[in-house]
Scaffold this active site. Structure first.
Site, mmCIF file in Angstrom:
data_model
loop_
_atom_site.group_PDB
_atom_site.id
_atom_site.type_symbol
_atom_site.label_atom_id
_atom_site.label_comp_id
_atom_site.label_asym_id
_atom_site.label_seq_id
_atom_site.Cartn_x
_atom_site.Cartn_y
_atom_site.Cartn_z
ATOM 1 N N ARG A 176 0.848 -1.184 0.000
ATOM 2 C CA ARG A 176 0.000 0.000 0.000
ATOM 3 C C ARG A 176 0.890 1.243 0.000
ATOM 4 O O ARG A 176 1.718 1.430 0.889
ATOM 5 C CB ARG A 176 -0.919 -0.002 1.221
ATOM 6 C CG ARG A 176 -1.789 1.243 1.291
ATOM 7 C CD ARG A 176 -2.797 1.210 2.432
ATOM 8 N NE ARG A 176 -3.510 2.458 2.477
ATOM 9 C CZ ARG A 176 -3.372 3.380 3.431
ATOM 10 N NH1 ARG A 176 -2.587 3.162 4.465
ATOM 11 N NH2 ARG A 176 -4.034 4.513 3.372
ATOM 12 N N HIS A 180 -2.791 11.213 0.736
ATOM 13 C CA HIS A 180 -2.299 10.866 2.070
ATOM 14 C C HIS A 180 -1.654 12.116 2.666
ATOM 15 O O HIS A 180 -0.431 12.218 2.790
ATOM 16 C CB HIS A 180 -1.304 9.711 1.999
ATOM 17 C CG HIS A 180 -1.024 9.065 3.321
ATOM 18 N ND1 HIS A 180 -1.082 7.696 3.518
ATOM 19 C CD2 HIS A 180 -0.679 9.591 4.521
ATOM 20 C CE1 HIS A 180 -0.771 7.423 4.785
ATOM 21 N NE2 HIS A 180 -0.512 8.547 5.398
ATOM 22 N N GLU A 218 -7.205 8.717 6.028
ATOM 23 C CA GLU A 218 -7.476 9.402 7.292
ATOM 24 C C GLU A 218 -7.973 10.840 7.117
ATOM 25 O O GLU A 218 -7.414 11.794 7.672
ATOM 26 C CB GLU A 218 -6.234 9.387 8.177
ATOM 27 C CG GLU A 218 -5.766 7.996 8.537
ATOM 28 C CD GLU A 218 -4.598 7.962 9.500
ATOM 29 O OE1 GLU A 218 -4.388 6.919 10.139
ATOM 30 O OE2 GLU A 218 -3.899 8.997 9.635
ATOM 31 N N ASN A 246 -7.268 2.208 9.601
ATOM 32 C CA ASN A 246 -5.960 2.339 10.219
ATOM 33 C C ASN A 246 -6.177 2.283 11.723
ATOM 34 O O ASN A 246 -6.755 3.199 12.304
ATOM 35 C CB ASN A 246 -5.298 3.659 9.837
ATOM 36 C CG ASN A 246 -4.991 3.750 8.360
ATOM 37 O OD1 ASN A 246 -5.062 2.759 7.644
ATOM 38 N ND2 ASN A 246 -4.636 4.931 7.898
ATOM 39 N N TYR A 281 -4.585 1.608 15.568
ATOM 40 C CA TYR A 281 -3.395 1.541 16.406
ATOM 41 C C TYR A 281 -3.707 1.451 17.896
ATOM 42 O O TYR A 281 -2.949 0.840 18.650
ATOM 43 C CB TYR A 281 -2.530 2.796 16.208
ATOM 44 C CG TYR A 281 -1.920 2.954 14.850
ATOM 45 C CD1 TYR A 281 -0.628 2.516 14.594
ATOM 46 C CD2 TYR A 281 -2.613 3.565 13.811
ATOM 47 C CE1 TYR A 281 -0.034 2.675 13.345
ATOM 48 C CE2 TYR A 281 -2.038 3.729 12.559
ATOM 49 C CZ TYR A 281 -0.747 3.285 12.336
ATOM 50 O OH TYR A 281 -0.175 3.450 11.093
ATOM 51 N N GLU A 309 -3.525 0.086 7.998
ATOM 52 C CA GLU A 309 -2.339 0.400 8.800
ATOM 53 C C GLU A 309 -2.512 -0.198 10.185
ATOM 54 O O GLU A 309 -3.599 -0.138 10.769
ATOM 55 C CB GLU A 309 -2.116 1.903 8.955
ATOM 56 C CG GLU A 309 -1.699 2.646 7.708
ATOM 57 C CD GLU A 309 -1.508 4.133 7.956
ATOM 58 O OE1 GLU A 309 -1.273 4.538 9.124
ATOM 59 O OE2 GLU A 309 -1.595 4.908 6.988
#
Length: 539
Positions: A115, A160, A206, A346, A348, A421
């Site tokens: 990606r 991005h 995002e 994404n 985390y 991600e």
């Protein structure tokens, strides 16, 4: 009845093939492969994408090479005091000149996808106000072709964080509806140039982070904010995040509509959007905190996904913001019907959420209506939700992965998902002891536990089709510069030498193990079905 008859007939043919074939190693159709790839035998489907991820500004460098125009991050990072270590992405890790070396690294991992994002200013230095840059097109053609030669599927993101500075200077970029036409034009150029080989397109990465950090808190360019954030010369934190988000949502819809009408039938790819996704856990069992957690989700993730998937903003946002939330016209609502083929997440970290609508919040934190009157914290009664990391408000909380995926599955009708991600950030120790960085057991534990949690969600029916580790290389980490490392390959920022970390070895072994598991599960399923068929015929 017609669909049922077709399915029955297909299934009957499969059983006949299983019963009378002399070999279990059958060449099966996609439909049959899906049937026999039962999740009771393996966590991941045979066509699951295992990859790594990056973004153009963070790794490419070559910021003025071969006709590339200036983007917003080029300008921003050259201003004093914007980046914590005073650095920039002018060279970064020089992926622009070392992409073949980096593809060899990917190949050594055994990944089947990569990606990456396209630099808008490298392809269109001045947006639609100038010519297409042939050198930019050639670079991405070379990158895509080199990936495919290694059997690595390109998964391409159009935006991005970086945008041609020309569009900011001309009309304020995301604050103007004009950006929708620029983004559509940019998407058209990319679809035409690369779409014959790219089967996965992400419009935005995002956008919720962009709206918040660029227009509410002002820490990202164009650094617009007001009120309690107080660091900006211009802006309105109460309204501009929602204007920018509105234009991003409609830009996504324009690109999807274009792809559907002009390219998808011939190119046979899919198009979606990638969101930052934090799992929000109620601070207590009280109804107020549970409602606050849902408001936090609505003001962060659903803010974008609800209009894209359902054609409207979340009710919770409408109730709190009223007329501060832009309206969609009838034509815009029709455009939103294009939806999204997939949702990228994404993920985390997880955070606790406390109510600020019916309760008082500590130090007034999170009391703003633009955040849904929700207070975010990483601790409850002094105990963190998970092990803290080198990133502010990033905690190791594996259950959040399953909960996040399950939530998206249920809210958006199990639209196909990709974990676009997932990674672990550590402090850059300045090369004082490279062995500490190479022996990154914390990252290995993080990836292992989060993948286990993802597997749980898949076993329970979530349609997740890929996982991308962030990131392939240590690189430029936005306002944190080079003070943090996320890579599974260590980069010496002086020599730019790449060295595999323990996490790279672990990920390679994990992919190999799962590949064997997928193949074994397929054979085992065929043998099992064949046994049942023969037994039924004997009976």
């Amino acid at each position: 009845m017609e669909d049922f008859s077709k399915r029955f007939f297909n299934g009957f043919l499969v059983l006949l093939t299983l019963c009378f074939s002399s070999s279990p190693l059958l060449v099966l159709s996609d439909h049959v492969a899906t049937v026999i790839n039962d999740q009771s035998f393996t966590n991941f489907s045979t066509n699951f994408l295992f990859g790594t991820a990056s973004s153009s500004y963070q790794i490419e460098g070559a910021f003025r090479s071969d006709g590339k125009g200036l983007d917003n991050w080029d300008v921003f990072t050259h201003k004093s005091g914007k980046i914590i270590d005073g650095s920039n992405g002018d060279i970064s890790v020089d992926h622009y000149n070392r992409y073949l070396e980096d593809i060899e690294l990917m190949d050594s991992l055994g990944v089947n996808s990569y990606r990456f994002s396209i630099s808008w200013a490298r392809v269109l230095p001045r947006g639609r106000f100038g010519a297409v840059n042939p050198s930019g097109i050639q670079f991405y053609n070379n990158l895509i072709d080199a990936l495919l030669l290694k059997g690595i599927e390109p998964f391409v993101t159009l935006f991005h964080y970086d945008i041609p500075q020309e569009l900011e200077d001309r009309y304020g970029s995301w604050l103007s509806p004009q950006i929708q036409e620029d983004f559509r034009y940019y998407a058209d150029v990319c679809f035409e140039a690369f779409g014959d080989r790219v089967k996965y397109w992400g419009t935005f990465n995002e956008p919720n982070v962009v709206a918040i950090r660029s227009y509410r808190t002002g820490i990202y360019p164009p650094c617009r904010c007001s009120g309690i954030f107080g660091r900006c010369a211009f802006g309105d934190s109460e309204t501009e995040p929602f204007i920018a988000a509105h234009n991003i949502i409609l830009s996504h819809a324009s690109a999807v509509q274009l792809y559907r009408n002009k390219y998808q039938e011939e190119q046979k790819g899919s198009i979606g959007i990638v969101m930052n996704s934090i799992w929000f856990e109620p601070l207590s069992d009280s109804l107020a905190d549970k409602l606050a957690a849902e408001r936090a989700r609505c003001f962060y993730l659903n803010w974008f996904l609800d209009p894209i998937m359902h054609g409207r903003y979340p009710t919770e946002m409408q109730d709190v913001l009223g007329f501060s939330l832009p309206l969609f016209s009838e034509n815009e609502k029709k455009k939103l019907q294009s939806g999204s083929d997939f949702i990228g997440l994404n993920h985390y970290t997880s955070l606790y959420v406390g109510d600020c609508m019916f309760s008082s919040c500590p130090d007034g934190k999170g009391a703003s209506r633009t955040e849904g009157f929700a207070h975010l914290t990483g601790e409850k009664d002094g105990v963190p939700i998970g092990e803290p990391t080198a990133m502010d408000l990033y905690y190791v909380h594996p259950p959040g992965m399953e909960k996040m995926v399950t939530y998206v599955k249920e809210r958006y009708n199990n639209t196909p998902m990709f974990i676009a991600e997932n990674g672990y950030g550590e402090i850059n120790n300045g090369g004082a002891n490279i062995e500490d960085s190479l022996n990154d057991t914390e990252r290995v534990n993080f990836m292992s536990s989060y993948l286990d949690s993802l597997a749980n969600a898949i076993r329970k029916g979530a349609d997740v089709r890929g996982y991308f580790a962030w990131s392939l290389l240590d690189n430029f980490e936005w306002v944190l510069g080079y003070t943090r490392r996320f890579g599974i390959f260590y980069v010496d920022f002086t020599t730019l030498k790449r060295t595999p970390k323990l996490s790279a070895t672990w990920y390679r072994n994990f992919i190999a193990k799962n590949k064997i598991g997928m193949e074994t599960a397929g054979i085992r399923n065929v043998l099992w079905l064949k046994f049942l068929c023969i037994k039924a015929l004997k009976d």
